[in-house]
Design a protein around this motif. Structure first.
Motif, PDB file in Angstrom:
ATOM      1  N   CYS A   1      60.042  60.956  37.787  1.00 27.16           N
ATOM      2  CA  CYS A   1      60.876  62.097  38.150  1.00 27.16           C
ATOM      3  C   CYS A   1      60.330  63.406  37.563  1.00 27.16           C
ATOM      4  O   CYS A   1      60.043  63.485  36.370  1.00 27.16           O
ATOM      5  CB  CYS A   1      62.299  61.872  37.648  1.00 27.16           C
ATOM      6  N   THR A   2      60.232  64.433  38.396  1.00 31.40           N
ATOM      7  CA  THR A   2      59.741  65.721  37.913  1.00 31.40           C
ATOM      8  C   THR A   2      60.801  66.476  37.109  1.00 31.40           C
ATOM      9  O   THR A   2      60.493  67.419  36.406  1.00 31.40           O
ATOM     10  CB  THR A   2      59.292  66.611  39.098  1.00 31.40           C
ATOM     11  N   PHE A   3      62.057  66.049  37.222  1.00 30.53           N
ATOM     12  CA  PHE A   3      63.136  66.728  36.493  1.00 30.53           C
ATOM     13  C   PHE A   3      63.563  65.970  35.242  1.00 30.53           C
ATOM     14  O   PHE A   3      64.583  66.276  34.647  1.00 30.53           O
ATOM     15  CB  PHE A   3      64.364  66.882  37.403  1.00 30.53           C
ATOM     16  N   VAL A   4      62.777  64.963  34.871  1.00 35.35           N
ATOM     17  CA  VAL A   4      63.199  64.082  33.781  1.00 35.35           C
ATOM     18  C   VAL A   4      63.474  64.854  32.478  1.00 35.35           C
ATOM     19  O   VAL A   4      62.765  65.811  32.152  1.00 35.35           O
ATOM     20  CB  VAL A   4      62.160  62.951  33.553  1.00 35.35           C
ATOM     21  N   GLN A   5      64.553  64.459  31.798  1.00 28.11           N
ATOM     22  CA  GLN A   5      64.902  65.051  30.508  1.00 28.11           C
ATOM     23  C   GLN A   5      64.977  63.921  29.483  1.00 28.11           C
ATOM     24  O   GLN A   5      65.026  62.762  29.861  1.00 28.11           O
ATOM     25  CB  GLN A   5      66.279  65.723  30.586  1.00 28.11           C
ATOM     26  N   GLU A   6      65.066  64.297  28.227  1.00 37.70           N
ATOM     27  CA  GLU A   6      65.148  63.296  27.169  1.00 37.70           C
ATOM     28  C   GLU A   6      66.298  62.314  27.417  1.00 37.70           C
ATOM     29  O   GLU A   6      66.157  61.106  27.307  1.00 37.70           O
ATOM     30  CB  GLU A   6      65.348  64.029  25.822  1.00 37.70           C
ATOM     31  N   ARG A   7      67.453  62.872  27.789  1.00 40.00           N
ATOM     32  CA  ARG A   7      68.675  62.122  28.016  1.00 40.00           C
ATOM     33  C   ARG A   7      68.516  61.027  29.084  1.00 40.00           C
ATOM     34  O   ARG A   7      69.144  59.990  29.033  1.00 40.00           O
ATOM     35  CB  ARG A   7      69.757  63.100  28.498  1.00 40.00           C
ATOM     36  N   CYS A   8      67.661  61.295  30.072  1.00 38.29           N
ATOM     37  CA  CYS A   8      67.511  60.364  31.201  1.00 38.29           C
ATOM     38  C   CYS A   8      67.014  59.000  30.744  1.00 38.29           C
ATOM     39  O   CYS A   8      67.338  57.992  31.351  1.00 38.29           O
ATOM     40  CB  CYS A   8      66.522  60.917  32.219  1.00 38.29           C
ATOM     41  N   ARG A   9      66.221  58.989  29.678  1.00 39.75           N
ATOM     42  CA  ARG A   9      65.624  57.722  29.242  1.00 39.75           C
ATOM     43  C   ARG A   9      66.604  56.869  28.442  1.00 39.75           C
ATOM     44  O   ARG A   9      66.434  55.660  28.342  1.00 39.75           O
ATOM     45  CB  ARG A   9      64.365  57.984  28.415  1.00 39.75           C
ATOM     46  N   ALA A  10      67.637  57.485  27.900  1.00 42.02           N
ATOM     47  CA  ALA A  10      68.602  56.745  27.083  1.00 42.02           C
ATOM     48  C   ALA A  10      69.867  56.392  27.864  1.00 42.02           C
ATOM     49  O   ALA A  10      70.532  55.403  27.592  1.00 42.02           O
ATOM     50  CB  ALA A  10      68.968  57.570  25.858  1.00 42.02           C
ATOM     51  N   HIS A  11      70.192  57.234  28.828  1.00 42.45           N
ATOM     52  CA  HIS A  11      71.486  57.102  29.512  1.00 42.45           C
ATOM     53  C   HIS A  11      71.295  56.629  30.953  1.00 42.45           C
ATOM     54  O   HIS A  11      70.507  57.207  31.703  1.00 42.45           O
ATOM     55  CB  HIS A  11      72.183  58.467  29.475  1.00 42.45           C
ATOM     56  N   HIS A  12      72.018  55.572  31.323  1.00 43.45           N
ATOM     57  CA  HIS A  12      71.939  55.072  32.694  1.00 43.45           C
ATOM     58  C   HIS A  12      72.965  55.791  33.561  1.00 43.45           C
ATOM     59  O   HIS A  12      74.171  55.635  33.351  1.00 43.45           O
ATOM     60  CB  HIS A  12      72.195  53.566  32.713  1.00 43.45           C
ATOM     61  N   PRO A  13      72.522  56.618  34.515  1.00 41.35           N
ATOM     62  CA  PRO A  13      73.496  57.421  35.260  1.00 41.35           C
ATOM     63  C   PRO A  13      74.393  56.600  36.187  1.00 41.35           C
ATOM     64  O   PRO A  13      73.982  55.581  36.722  1.00 41.35           O
ATOM     65  CB  PRO A  13      72.628  58.389  36.087  1.00 41.35           C
ATOM     66  N   GLU A  14      75.626  57.081  36.330  1.00 42.41           N
ATOM     67  CA  GLU A  14      76.594  56.462  37.258  1.00 42.41           C
ATOM     68  C   GLU A  14      76.433  57.121  38.626  1.00 42.41           C
ATOM     69  O   GLU A  14      75.937  58.244  38.726  1.00 42.41           O
ATOM     70  CB  GLU A  14      78.030  56.752  36.776  1.00 42.41           C
ATOM     71  N   LEU A  15      76.915  56.402  39.653  1.00 38.07           N
ATOM     72  CA  LEU A  15      76.949  56.990  40.994  1.00 38.07           C
ATOM     73  C   LEU A  15      78.166  57.908  41.056  1.00 38.07           C
ATOM     74  O   LEU A  15      79.296  57.440  40.911  1.00 38.07           O
ATOM     75  CB  LEU A  15      77.064  55.854  42.018  1.00 38.07           C
ATOM     76  N   VAL A  16      77.936  59.226  41.201  1.00 38.65           N
ATOM     77  CA  VAL A  16      79.082  60.150  41.201  1.00 38.65           C
ATOM     78  C   VAL A  16      79.186  60.886  42.543  1.00 38.65           C
ATOM     79  O   VAL A  16      78.177  61.149  43.191  1.00 38.65           O
ATOM     80  CB  VAL A  16      78.996  61.193  40.052  1.00 38.65           C
ATOM     81  N   SER A  17      80.406  61.215  42.893  1.00 37.90           N
ATOM     82  CA  SER A  17      80.648  61.902  44.161  1.00 37.90           C
ATOM     83  C   SER A  17      80.207  63.355  44.057  1.00 37.90           C
ATOM     84  O   SER A  17      80.495  64.048  43.083  1.00 37.90           O
ATOM     85  CB  SER A  17      82.133  61.827  44.492  1.00 37.90           C
ATOM     86  N   VAL A  18      79.480  63.828  45.070  1.00 35.28           N
ATOM     87  CA  VAL A  18      79.051  65.226  45.084  1.00 35.28           C
ATOM     88  C   VAL A  18      79.504  65.924  46.365  1.00 35.28           C
ATOM     89  O   VAL A  18      79.022  66.992  46.714  1.00 35.28           O
ATOM     90  CB  VAL A  18      77.509  65.362  44.940  1.00 35.28           C
ATOM     91  N   GLY A  19      80.405  65.282  47.098  1.00 34.33           N
ATOM     92  CA  GLY A  19      80.896  65.874  48.339  1.00 34.33           C
ATOM     93  C   GLY A  19      81.547  64.794  49.170  1.00 34.33           C
ATOM     94  O   GLY A  19      81.667  63.655  48.731  1.00 34.33           O
TER      95      GLY A  19
END
Ligand SMILES: Nc1ncnc2c1ncn2[C@@H]1O[C@H](COP(=O)(O)OP(=O)(O)OP(=O)(O)O)[C@@H](O)[C@H]1O
Ligand code: SF4
Ligand SMILES: [Mg+2]
Length: 324
Positions: free
Chosen positions: A291-309
């Motif tokens: 990912c070109t937008f990767v941040q430190e947090r991305c490697r530790a935290h597993h993102p949830e599927l969230v509603s964006v519309g």
């Protein structure tokens, strides 16, 4: 109630020395008559999802968790015989390798007639006539004569049409098509897609269409699910996804489609890098390494599927609420 509801599906291959986590917490629904695309690159878990729905996972594959409901009935609770009935009548499957799906020693027409004989109370002669009619309907010319031919005498496109004819013969509520056009040239691909669209409009069948190619499904699908490393990372109506892709992976996939309107039909490079090994998945975001937008947090935290519309959801920390 949706026609098909996949709820928190977890499927894995349990080897003695490792567990291949092929599908992790996948949830989605397909409404009656809807065409849904399941898109992702090789190894993302598309076929394992489909094999789970049909309860055809090869050993040592297991459904570890979840439910798969057809009109509210959990298919995982059915007996083998009940499941066989579901596969024959209510859910039809169209696979990539049409030749392998056909019987090499039985004439084409007879194979389709057998579907009618198995599912309706008709005599052999009527079943044969219906089979010829079906071949005609999927665009096979000189159908009466060709019905007597064998699979190897057909071109790849005609073989796939035959498989679709056999699938439609039982008027399924749901057609699952797993990469049905990959082996075919572009013109034939378009014809097969048109045929599936016709199945929806004439029979009202819903379609779950699997492909690694987002471009193929643009005109076919009402809604698209993007899969990456065993998870859905974005889902939404086709138009929304194309106009406003949110996940960096979806954005990458769209950027690698040749201009849909421009004169130059040139493929841009695909997203560099490889998906993670399904036997050793990372803790954080599974796309982080590419990912070109990767941040430190991305490697530790597993993102949830969230509603964006409206009906649009994405699995990426960029869209997760940062403050409670
Ligand atoms: N029979 C099997 N035994 C062991 N692992 C398997 C088996 N089938 C699939 N897998 C693994 O499960 C994961 C998902 O595979 P799957 O076949 O669902 O991918 P796919 O998205 O359909 O890919 P493709 O576009 O290549 O068809 C991969 O890591 C794959 O290696
Ligand atoms: S969570 Fe981070 S690494 Fe994953 S897609 Fe979003 S920005 Fe990229
Ligand atoms: Mg596959």
């Amino acid at each position: 109630m949706p026609l098909l509801e996949v709820d928190d599906l977890e499927a894995a291959f349990l080897f003695a020395d490792r567990t291949v986590r092929a599908v992790n917490g996948v949830s989605f629904a397909v409404e009656a008559g809807e065409i849904v695309g399941l898109i992702g690159e090789s190894g993302s878990g598309k076929s394992v999802t489909v094999q789970s729905i049909l309860r055809l996972l090869p050993s040592p594959g297991r459904i570890v968790r979840g439910a798969i409901r057809l009109n509210g009935v959990n298919l995982l609770d059915l007996s083998r015989e009940q499941m066989r009935q579901v596969r024959g009548r209510r859910i039809a499957m169209v696979v990539q390798d049409a030749l392998a799906a056909l019987n090499p020693v039985i004439p084409i027409g007879e194979q389709i007639a057998d579907v009618f004989l198995a599912h309706t109370q008709v005599k052999r002669q009527t079943a044969w006539e219906k089979a010829v009619g079906m071949l005609r309907r999927v665009g096979i010319s000189a159908a009466e004569e060709r019905a007597r031919h064998y699979a190897h005498e057909f071109s790849g496109g005609m073989q796939q049409r035959t498989v679709i004819a056999a699938a439609l013969a039982c008027t399924p509520e749901l057609i699952i098509a797993d990469e049905p056009t990959t082996a075919l040239d572009v013109t034939v691909q378009q014809q097969i897609l048109a045929l599936l669209q016709q199945a929806r409009s004439e029979l009202g069948s819903a379609i779950l269409y699997i492909s690694h190619d987002l471009a193929v499904v643009t005109h076919l699908c009402d809604r698209i699910l993007i899969m990456y490393a065993g998870e859905i990372v974005e889902q939404g109506p086709t138009r929304t996804l194309f106009r406003s892709p949110k996940h960096p992976y979806t954005q990458g996939l769209l950027a690698s489609i040749p201009s849909l309107h421009g004169d130059v039909q040139e493929y841009l490079p695909a997203i560099p890098g490889l998906p993670p090994n399904a036997a050793a998945l990372p803790t954080g975001c599974r796309f982080a390494a590419r990912c070109t937008f990767v941040q430190e947090r991305c490697r530790a935290h597993h993102p949830e599927l969230v509603s964006v519309g409206s009906h649009h959801a994405v699995r990426c920390i960029l869209y997760e609420a940062t403050t409670p």
